[in-house]
Each structure stands twice: as C-alpha cells, then as structure tokens.
Design a protein around this motif. Structure first.
Motif, mmCIF file in Angstrom:
data_model
loop_
_atom_site.group_PDB
_atom_site.id
_atom_site.type_symbol
_atom_site.label_atom_id
_atom_site.label_comp_id
_atom_site.label_asym_id
_atom_site.label_seq_id
_atom_site.Cartn_x
_atom_site.Cartn_y
_atom_site.Cartn_z
ATOM 1 N N TRP A 96 0.816 -1.212 0.000
ATOM 2 C CA TRP A 96 0.000 0.000 0.000
ATOM 3 C C TRP A 96 0.848 1.259 0.000
ATOM 4 O O TRP A 96 0.437 2.297 -0.535
ATOM 5 C CB TRP A 96 -0.940 0.023 1.205
ATOM 6 C CG TRP A 96 -1.978 -1.050 1.217
ATOM 7 C CD1 TRP A 96 -2.093 -2.066 2.116
ATOM 8 C CD2 TRP A 96 -3.072 -1.207 0.302
ATOM 9 N NE1 TRP A 96 -3.181 -2.863 1.820
ATOM 10 C CE2 TRP A 96 -3.805 -2.360 0.704
ATOM 11 C CE3 TRP A 96 -3.498 -0.509 -0.819
ATOM 12 C CZ2 TRP A 96 -4.940 -2.810 0.042
ATOM 13 C CZ3 TRP A 96 -4.631 -0.949 -1.498
ATOM 14 C CH2 TRP A 96 -5.332 -2.083 -1.067
ATOM 15 N N GLY A 154 -1.843 3.735 -1.756
ATOM 16 C CA GLY A 154 -3.005 4.025 -0.922
ATOM 17 C C GLY A 154 -3.567 5.413 -1.154
ATOM 18 O O GLY A 154 -4.775 5.636 -1.010
ATOM 19 N N ASP A 155 -2.711 6.373 -1.525
ATOM 20 C CA ASP A 155 -3.182 7.739 -1.765
ATOM 21 C C ASP A 155 -4.101 7.830 -2.973
ATOM 22 O O ASP A 155 -4.894 8.774 -3.075
ATOM 23 C CB ASP A 155 -1.988 8.678 -1.991
ATOM 24 C CG ASP A 155 -1.177 8.927 -0.737
ATOM 25 O OD1 ASP A 155 -1.787 9.133 0.328
ATOM 26 O OD2 ASP A 155 0.063 8.918 -0.821
ATOM 27 N N THR A 172 -8.123 7.511 -1.635
ATOM 28 C CA THR A 172 -8.764 8.194 -0.507
ATOM 29 C C THR A 172 -9.349 9.557 -0.852
ATOM 30 O O THR A 172 -9.881 10.237 0.022
ATOM 31 C CB THR A 172 -7.756 8.377 0.634
ATOM 32 O OG1 THR A 172 -6.646 9.162 0.156
ATOM 33 C CG2 THR A 172 -7.256 7.036 1.143
ATOM 34 N N ARG A 187 -3.220 15.515 0.683
ATOM 35 C CA ARG A 187 -3.635 14.819 1.915
ATOM 36 C C ARG A 187 -4.284 15.738 2.945
ATOM 37 O O ARG A 187 -4.381 15.368 4.126
ATOM 38 C CB ARG A 187 -2.448 14.089 2.563
ATOM 39 C CG ARG A 187 -1.837 12.981 1.722
ATOM 40 C CD ARG A 187 -0.611 12.385 2.388
ATOM 41 N NE ARG A 187 0.036 11.356 1.571
ATOM 42 C CZ ARG A 187 1.330 11.069 1.610
ATOM 43 N NH1 ARG A 187 2.112 11.730 2.435
ATOM 44 N NH2 ARG A 187 1.828 10.124 0.836
ATOM 45 N N VAL A 245 -7.950 -3.079 6.464
ATOM 46 C CA VAL A 245 -7.341 -1.929 5.796
ATOM 47 C C VAL A 245 -8.353 -1.254 4.878
ATOM 48 O O VAL A 245 -8.486 -0.015 4.864
ATOM 49 C CB VAL A 245 -6.095 -2.352 4.998
ATOM 50 C CG1 VAL A 245 -5.624 -1.231 4.070
ATOM 51 C CG2 VAL A 245 -4.972 -2.765 5.937
ATOM 52 N N HIS A 264 -9.476 6.347 6.452
ATOM 53 C CA HIS A 264 -8.196 6.887 5.993
ATOM 54 C C HIS A 264 -8.235 8.398 5.775
ATOM 55 O O HIS A 264 -7.201 9.046 5.825
ATOM 56 C CB HIS A 264 -7.765 6.195 4.700
ATOM 57 C CG HIS A 264 -7.404 4.758 4.863
ATOM 58 N ND1 HIS A 264 -6.197 4.336 5.376
ATOM 59 C CD2 HIS A 264 -8.092 3.619 4.595
ATOM 60 C CE1 HIS A 264 -6.155 3.015 5.406
ATOM 61 N NE2 HIS A 264 -7.294 2.557 4.945
ATOM 62 N N GLY A 293 -12.549 5.127 3.394
ATOM 63 C CA GLY A 293 -11.527 4.099 3.490
ATOM 64 C C GLY A 293 -10.865 3.915 2.143
ATOM 65 O O GLY A 293 -10.486 4.868 1.470
ATOM 66 N N TYR A 294 -10.726 2.668 1.718
ATOM 67 C CA TYR A 294 -10.257 2.361 0.378
ATOM 68 C C TYR A 294 -11.455 1.818 -0.405
ATOM 69 O O TYR A 294 -11.775 0.636 -0.351
ATOM 70 C CB TYR A 294 -9.139 1.318 0.411
ATOM 71 C CG TYR A 294 -7.795 1.810 0.910
ATOM 72 C CD1 TYR A 294 -7.549 3.169 1.135
ATOM 73 C CD2 TYR A 294 -6.757 0.908 1.161
ATOM 74 C CE1 TYR A 294 -6.316 3.602 1.588
ATOM 75 C CE2 TYR A 294 -5.518 1.340 1.603
ATOM 76 C CZ TYR A 294 -5.296 2.681 1.820
ATOM 77 O OH TYR A 294 -4.058 3.110 2.263
#
Length: 520
Positions: free
Chosen positions: A106, A131-132, A135, A175, A293, A298, A319-320
């Motif tokens: 991730w 992962g970015d 989100t 972010r 996860v 997130h 989340g994802y």
C-alpha cells in the motif's frame, strides 16, 4: 475483453467453496415491501432491484418494473445494472489481493509501477503512494478531469488520463482534505495491472469474480444480447421515463476501475455477504488484515448538517473504496454509484452482520437517498416514525429553499447565437488535458465540437447577455465566457456548469481552453 469462458474444475470447486448459498427467488416481507412500494410510487421508477441481509442471511429480495420502460421485460434478480462507483470497492479488493500475494504494498510509490505517472506538483508525484490513489485526498478538484471519462463514448484512453493528470491544477494541498475524484481509481487499476501482470479486466475476473462466484458481473467488452437480461438506463423527460438505449456490443471502457462494472442483485448480495459474514474460505481468499485496511477510516469527510440531523452522525470518513460513519450510534460502511440513468447503493452494518443493496435504472438521486435512509433506519432506529413520505417531502422542501445562485437559470428565452455575432471568437481552442475543441459556423449558427468527446457537440445559444452551449445529446449545458488576447497570451474560453448543483463530473471549470487556430 471478451466475456470469460467456462471455468476449469479447480476454479469451479473454489467458487463453490467461496460463494455461500443465499436467497435468489423473490422473498416477501410486508415491512420492506411497504418501503419499496412507497418509493416506487413517489418517484415513478422504471425498474428497481432491492435485497436485504439480516444477521448474515439474505431475508428479502425484491424486483419491480422493467428493464426498458414499456417493454414488458421485467427486472429480475439476475438483471444486470451499472453499479457505477460501487466498482471502486471491487478495485480496492483486487489491490488487497495483490498485497496478500506479495505483489504490491500500500505504501509503494505509484511511480514504482507507472514510471510515467505525474501530478501537477512534482513533490506530490514523488510522494504519491498506492493508498493515496484511493482516498480522494490527492489535491485534485472534485471530479477533476472527469470529462476524460464521461460522457461516453469518448476516445480518451487510460494512457491519456495518466498523461493528462499533470496538467490539472490542484484545488488544495496533498492529503489535507476530501474531494471526490475518479481519475486516480483509473490509475489504481493500471497499478494493479502492472503489479499483477495482466489487464485490469483479466485480473478482476480472475481474482474477484471467479473466486466469489460472481458469475453475472461484467467488466471489459461483452455483448448484451449474448449475456441477456440487462437493464437500460433512463432519463426523465416531462414526467416520463425515457430509455437511453445502448448498442448490443458493450466495449471495454477507460473508466472500468472507477465505475465501469455491472452486476445483478444476486451477485451483489453475494458480494455483500462476503463482507458481513465471510466463510473460512473467503477469509483465506482475502485476509482479515486486508479487509480491515479497506474498511478502516483513511480520510475524514465533513459531516453535513443533514446527516447530523437525520442520522446523529459525529464522524464520517473514506476508506479504500468505502465510506463509513456512525448512524444512530451504529457503525455503517457503504458506497453509492451514479451514472447517467443508473443509481445504486450498497450499505453494511458490520456489527450486526446486516445490510442492503439497491439498484435503479432511472434518474433516482432523491429516490436512492430516501430508500437508503429508510432501510438504514429499519436497523439503527426501528422506532423512528419518519417514513418515505417524510424524507421525500424534506428533500423537496430543501430544493425549494435553495438560494438563487445555486439553481439553474430559466433558459426558456435562449436562442441560437448568430455566427456573425461571435465571429471574433470562432476558431479552434485547446486544453492541455482535454485536447481540442472547435467553435465554428454551420448554417448560420456556431457549433461546439470536442475532438475526443463526440457526445459533447452542441449549438452556442444566447441567454440575455451571456452565451452557453446547449448539447445535442442532453448533457449538462455549460456557460461560455470568452476572454480577449492579452500580451503574448491568446484569447481564451472558460466554461462552467449552467446548473451549479449539477453532476461534478461535468468539470467544465477545470478547462483552460486557449485559442489555437482558425476554423479553416
């Protein structure tokens, strides 16, 4: 991608083990029937499919209406609907499978898998992790670049999207806040392809559909006539549901990882049960670690006044591929899906092993909100007296109280602009990510044409002292604001949604069109 062929005995055995048995026939329940019937009556829906899970078991399956209004072809539990952004959770699950297999992490940089990937800010490019992508906190404006995905069909490829991202200016810092986007899910699908060694479509079929027994879900190229029982999207026109027909041959689409999957109610209930009451085999297919996860918070999402008032919500997050929030003191995980003429929702109450699925083949923004709210209250606040009528009336009242600057103008007085009055602005314009458009005379009028998005073709109209483009195919009209050349900068064109509350995927505001040549 062609529809996958028959499974081998090993795959068949795996699918049998992973896919728990569930109800597939229509199942009556007076409480749920009353809710669904009230929504259908209030909003005159063309077709709908609804399923409810209680304590891990399917207890209610209901379909009503037609796949095409007036056709006599009923919606069934096996009718395919576009699940739109509910595809995102399937994409993140595919990535979770690859993490479990050791093919991906991730926190890997995106450029490890896609060296050509660039955002507008070089620092963001270097620090963007897998992962970015998931989100909605990348800095992209809400719906930024979505005109490369919709309306369909268009000629933009996934490579075009990866290249075009570098030209879309950020609306906020990396972010720092939630702003929904779709392009980075397309990128995530290409990360999966690079890590998994096959196309996104092949991986989705092999790693998600086949193991779970989602034998009707479609991704990639397929044929409506061969597959059969497919819902057609509808729009509302003068109080009628008007079908928006599709060709029999459905092509592979660029947006698949963000919102291009279709499934039926039976498969969506199987998909939901995999999250609510997974079997031991399903827990081996996707580990508990990756499940946590995907459905962990997130990125915080601001809680709206309506959600606070209706659901007593204190915290909402992404989340994802899933949204999540407390509702009347209970934790909920859900997502919605919206594409032109198709609406869906999948909601889970993990602590109760309960939830529901709904899919509608018509314009149903309010209908989905109302039905989702009343079904949720059945679990979180069973004594609540607010019913379908109450929520529907509340939404209507909100719409009436909307400030004038947030409503679409009355266009009854619009007229085609004469080509001669806009002669100074005629020509070809270019945006670095959307490409070329032309504003050129035809039959005394000025016609707007987008080179890579042929649906965006229309006539320039005048309304008062402003100009707008009225699209031939019913897409959301746009204001046109011309700016003269200044210094070494050519004349430019800015666009904006005619309806400020219109679908954010019509992100005309992100275009920076500059004059690039004459019409000849």
């Amino acid at each position: 991608m062609p529809r996958r062929g028959g499974l081998g005995w090993g795959a068949l055995a795996l699918a049998f083990l992973l896919a728990p048995l569930g109800a597939t026939a229509q199942s009556a329940n007076p409480t749920y029937d009353k809710i669904v019937d009230a929504v259908i009556a209030r909003y005159q829906l063309p077709g709908i499919a609804v399923g409810v899970i209680e304590h891990g078991q399917v207890v209610y399956v209901r379909t009503a209406g037609e796949t095409v209004a007036g056709s006599g072809q009923p919606v069934t539990p096996r009718t395919l609907f576009k699940i739109a952004s509910n595809s995102k959770a399937m994409t993140t699950t595919l990535l979770g499978r690859l993490v479990d297999q050791g093919k991906l992490r991730w926190d890997d940089p995106v450029t490890k898998y896609l060296p050509q990937f660039r955002m507008n800010d070089p620092w963001v490019t270097a620090n963007m992790r897998v992962g970015d992508l998931l989100t909605h906190a990348s800095g992209l404006p809400e719906g930024g670049g979505d005109l490369m995905l919709w309306p369909e069909p268009n000629a933009f490829t996934r490579a075009d999207i990866i290249h075009g991202l570098r030209f879309i200016k950020p609306a906020y810092s990396f972010r720092s806040q939630y702003q929904y986007d779709n392009l980075l899910y397309v990128v995530a699908g290409e990360v999966a392809a690079a890590a998994g060694g096959a196309s996104y479509e092949t991986l989705m079929q092999r790693e998600v559909f086949e193991p779970l027994g989602l034998d009707r879900c479609q991704v990639g190229a397929w044929n409506r006539d061969t597959v059969g029982d497919v819902a057609t999207p509808h729009r509302r026109d003068n109080g009628r549901n008007v079908a928006m027909p599709e060709d029999a041959a459905i092509p592979a689409i660029t947006s698949a990882a963000a919102g291009g999957i279709r499934c039926d109610l039976t498969d969506m209930l199987t998909w939901a049960r995999n999250w609510l009451a997974p079997t031991s085999a399903q827990l081996k297919w996707l580990s508990p670690v990756q499940r946590d996860v995907l459905q962990a918070p997130h990125m915080l999402i601001p809680v709206s006044a309506q959600r606070r008032a209706w659901d007593n919500t204190h915290v909402m997050a992404y989340g994802y591929g899933w949204r999540m929030a407390d509702v009347d003191g209970q934790w909920s995980v859900w997502h919605t899906g919206t594409l032109n003429g198709m609406y869906s929702m999948l909601a889970l109450l993990p602590d109760r092993q309960s939830g529901f699925v709904l899919m509608i083949n018509g314009e149903a923004d309010d209908a989905r909100t109302v039905l989702g709210e009343v079904l949720m209250k059945h679990f979180t606040a069973p004594g609540d007296s607010r019913d379908v009528r109450w929520y529907a009336d509340a939404l209507e009242q909100q719409a009436k109280q909307r400030p004038a600057n947030l409503t679409a103008p009355d266009t009854a007085a619009q007229r085609p602009a004469a080509a001669r009055e806009l002669a100074a602005w005629a020509g070809k314009y270019r945006d670095p990510w959307f490409g070329d458009i032309s504003l050129c005379p035809r039959d005394g009028q000025l016609r707007f044409t987008a080179a890579k998005s042929p649906t965006l073709t229309g006539t320039v109209m005048r309304l008062g002292d402003r100009y707008l483009v009225h699209w031939d195919h019913g897409d959301l009209d746009a204001w046109l604001d011309f700016q003269p050349a200044a210094g070494d900068q050519p004349a430019s064109l800015r666009m904006a949604k005619l309806d400020p509350q219109g679908d954010f995927s019509y992100d005309y505001e992100d275009l920076e069109l500059r004059h690039a040549g004459s019409c000849r």
